[in-house]
Design an enzyme around this catalytic site. Structure first.
Site, PDB file in Angstrom:
ATOM      1  N   GLY A 184      15.513 -36.843 -16.789  1.00 35.14           N
ATOM      2  CA  GLY A 184      15.001 -35.514 -16.486  1.00 35.14           C
ATOM      3  C   GLY A 184      13.935 -35.078 -17.465  1.00 35.14           C
ATOM      4  N   GLY A 185      14.157 -35.349 -18.743  1.00 33.04           N
ATOM      5  CA  GLY A 185      13.190 -34.966 -19.754  1.00 33.04           C
ATOM      6  C   GLY A 185      11.884 -35.725 -19.622  1.00 33.04           C
ATOM      7  N   LYS A 219      14.721 -21.350 -18.099  1.00 31.77           N
ATOM      8  CA  LYS A 219      15.254 -21.930 -16.870  1.00 31.77           C
ATOM      9  C   LYS A 219      16.741 -22.170 -17.121  1.00 31.77           C
ATOM     10  CE  LYS A 219      15.661 -24.783 -13.209  1.00 31.77           C
ATOM     11  NZ  LYS A 219      16.935 -25.465 -13.545  1.00 31.77           N
ATOM     12  N   CYS A 262      25.151 -34.821 -28.305  1.00 34.39           N
ATOM     13  CA  CYS A 262      24.041 -35.774 -28.367  1.00 34.39           C
ATOM     14  C   CYS A 262      24.048 -36.570 -29.664  1.00 34.39           C
ATOM     15  CB  CYS A 262      22.707 -35.065 -28.170  1.00 34.39           C
ATOM     16  SG  CYS A 262      22.583 -33.481 -28.975  1.00 34.39           S
ATOM     17  N   GLU A 305      14.614 -33.128 -26.459  1.00 34.08           N
ATOM     18  CA  GLU A 305      15.674 -33.855 -27.166  1.00 34.08           C
ATOM     19  C   GLU A 305      16.495 -34.534 -26.084  1.00 34.08           C
ATOM     20  OE1 GLU A 305      19.077 -34.930 -27.875  1.00 34.08           O
ATOM     21  OE2 GLU A 305      19.577 -32.825 -28.236  1.00 34.08           O
ATOM     22  N   GLY A 308      18.354 -32.434 -22.824  1.00 28.17           N
ATOM     23  CA  GLY A 308      18.970 -32.961 -21.612  1.00 28.17           C
ATOM     24  C   GLY A 308      18.825 -34.462 -21.513  1.00 28.17           C
ATOM     25  N   SER A 309      18.854 -34.963 -20.297  1.00 31.25           N
ATOM     26  CA  SER A 309      18.873 -36.407 -20.057  1.00 31.25           C
ATOM     27  C   SER A 309      17.491 -37.021 -20.270  1.00 31.25           C
ATOM     28  CB  SER A 309      19.331 -36.695 -18.622  1.00 31.25           C
ATOM     29  OG  SER A 309      18.345 -36.268 -17.688  1.00 31.25           O
ATOM     30  N   GLU A 364      22.750 -45.001 -23.877  1.00 27.53           N
ATOM     31  CA  GLU A 364      23.768 -43.966 -24.051  1.00 27.53           C
ATOM     32  C   GLU A 364      24.674 -43.855 -22.829  1.00 27.53           C
ATOM     33  OE1 GLU A 364      23.923 -39.252 -25.349  1.00 27.53           O
ATOM     34  OE2 GLU A 364      22.304 -39.946 -24.050  1.00 27.53           O
TER      35      GLU A 364
END
Length: 505
Positions: A243-244, A182, A300, A263, A239-240, A389
């Site tokens: 979202g994750g 994606k 990250c 992650e 990603g965030s 974060e």
């Protein structure tokens, strides 16, 4: 000649249109239009991946290694075009993209070498014991086998090394798992040209075209459909947290739940022990500023929090950090959305009574300038938001009154990708107290270094307890990451001619 994207999806060797188009939002350069993904395209790509698995999943390690090396060669053949459009879309400097391209091709070749050695197979053998009493023991062999098609989500902050042909894709293909990517809407042109390189490698090596598909972004339902497709057996995501976590929950809610290797981010705390701080406060402050602002703070592993024992050395450390940060020019962030989130995060910090501003700057549009705040250990422990974060060059100094309070603070952190101890030899006893705490909190524990920069090697761990990642037993960097896409199978009393070929060589 400049690269002009097709603006289409690559599905099992065919370039296809979607449902309308979306426009890229480059930091500079021309805007391009890309086809929006659809559920129908997801279905087609996943079905092709499942079909390809029946040959690719049972291919030899040499055949898969050849594909990985051909991918690296084809990416290098498009080096200038990748750098050009990557820089336009992300605003990253050319040198950064060139380095990231080298990391991408390097990890493809690393996985090729790794699978040829066969170490990932974890082959085990227990001989039969027909005369054992009171019952005989059968012969049992074990080997790691590929799990099936894998979904990979491109990352916003690494358009090459964590995206279309990045570490997740390399590990999955090395394991024998077809991949459906994606693409990230922050760099669709970069994703497309890398997909063209993968397509060329597939044609060169004669692999089934269903082993790789790229479906561009532009629609949230594409990601949801991908992780819920019954042919997908695992997901790789960088990603965030929000979202994750949403995708993780979808994977867990499937009729057949599947592993989601996400992650998700980290504040990567640093603990500066007293003797080290006394000896080199200025050097540590300057070094922290450099790590904090590297890539506009969009790593990250960005070390967002420094924990120090209050006193004169802490004052020297913060003064040096402020002076170094004040010299950093505004930097372009990867997307408008990331820039807005950074500006909002800065505003949240600046409005909190629990923090004292040390350096406050004004950022606008897609740029970011560094900001630095400080607080006490007690205030940090009482305000959970201070440990969240802020993606960008924002740092927080936490002053504690003693080593006991520093240890208490360490115990209070959530899961992290990294944790760092800065120490001298005289700090060894204090470091011994911290190390067991930090290894429970982080996937990588450093001494006297800065965590930005993740080596792609056998021993690297890029992961950690939640919320740093959704699977504390996995890594998304290094050769151990292949284990995410393998599962152990035992073979009992199986004739040699029926065993998988990997047992034999």
């Amino acid at each position: 000649m400049a690269f002009t994207p097709k603006g289409k999806h690559l599905v099992a060797g065919e370039w296809l249109d979607g449902a309308g188009t979306f426009a890229s939002a480059p930091a500079h350069g021309p805007v391009h239009h890309f086809a929006v993904g659809t559920v129908e395209l997801v279905n087609r790509a996943c079905e092709a991946a499942e079909e390809a698995f029946w040959s690719f999943g049972y291919s030899s390690r040499a055949e898969r290694a050849a594909l990985l090396r051909a991918m690296a060669d084809e990416i290098e053949a498009r080096a200038d075009a990748i750098t050009e459009i990557g820089s336009q879309e992300t605003g990253l400097p050319e040198a950064r993209l060139q380095g990231e391209r080298g990391r991408t091709t390097g990890q493809l070749r690393l996985f090729a070498d790794h699978i040829e050695k066969g170490e990932h197979l974890d082959r085990r053998f227990d001989a039969a014991m027909p005369d054992r009493q009171p019952a005989p023991r059968p012969e049992i062999r074990l080997i790691q086998r590929p799990i099936g098609p894998v979904a990979v989500f491109g990352a916003s902050n690494f358009p090459l090394a964590f995206s279309t042909a990045g570490g997740d894709t390399a590990a999955a293909l090395a394991a024998g798992c077809p991949v459906v990517v994606k693409g990230h809407s922050a760099h669709p042109g970069t994703g497309e040209i890398v997909a063209q390189a993968v397509e060329a490698a597939i044609r060169k090596t004669g692999v089934h075209p269903g082993v790789f598909s790229l479906i561009q972004g532009g629609s949230r339902e594409v990601g949801h459909a991908l992780v819920q497709h019954p042919m997908i057996k695992a997901v790789g995501f960088t990603g965030s947290l929000a979202g994750g976590r949403a995708l993780f929950d979808l994977c867990a809610a499937r009729p057949e739940p599947i592993p989601f290797f996400g992650e998700l981010g980290s504040v990567n705390p640093m603990f500066l022990l007293p003797e080290a701080l006394n000896a080199r406060a200025e050097t540590l402050g300057q070094g922290w500023a450099g790590s904090l602002t590297m890539g506009a703070g969009q790593f990250c592993t960005n070390p967002g929090i420094a924990v120090v024992v209050d006193g004169a050395a802490a004052n020297r450390f913060t003064t040096a950090a402020v002076e170094a940060l004040a010299k950093v020019a505004p930097q372009t962030m990867l997307t408008d959305g990331i820039a807005k989130a950074y500006h909002d995060g800065q505003a949240r910090f600046a409005s909190r009574n629990a923090v004292k501003p040390l350096l406050v700057t004004q950022s606008s549009d897609r740029t970011a300038s560094p900001n630095l705040f400080e607080t006490t250990g007690a205030q940090f422990l009482s305000d959970h938001a201070l440990g969240e974060e802020v993606f960008g060059p924002l740092g927080l100094v936490v002053r504690v009154g003693s080593l006991d309070e520093m240890e208490q603070l360490a115990r209070g952190f959530e899961g992290q990708l990294t944790a760092t101890i800065h120490m001298d030899s005289a700090d060894l006893d204090a470091a011994r107290r911290l190390r067991p705490v930090l290894e429970r909190k982080a996937g990588r524990v450093l001494v006297n270094g800065f965590p930005t920069g993740v080596e792609v090697v056998d021993s690297m761990v890029h992961g950690g307890p939640y919320p740093a990642s959704t699977n504390f037993g996995a890594t998304s960097v290094g050769t151990l990451s292949i284990r995410r896409f393998l599962r152990p199978v035992a073979y009992q009393n199986m004739p040699e001619g029926l065993l998988p070929e990997d047992f034999l060589g």
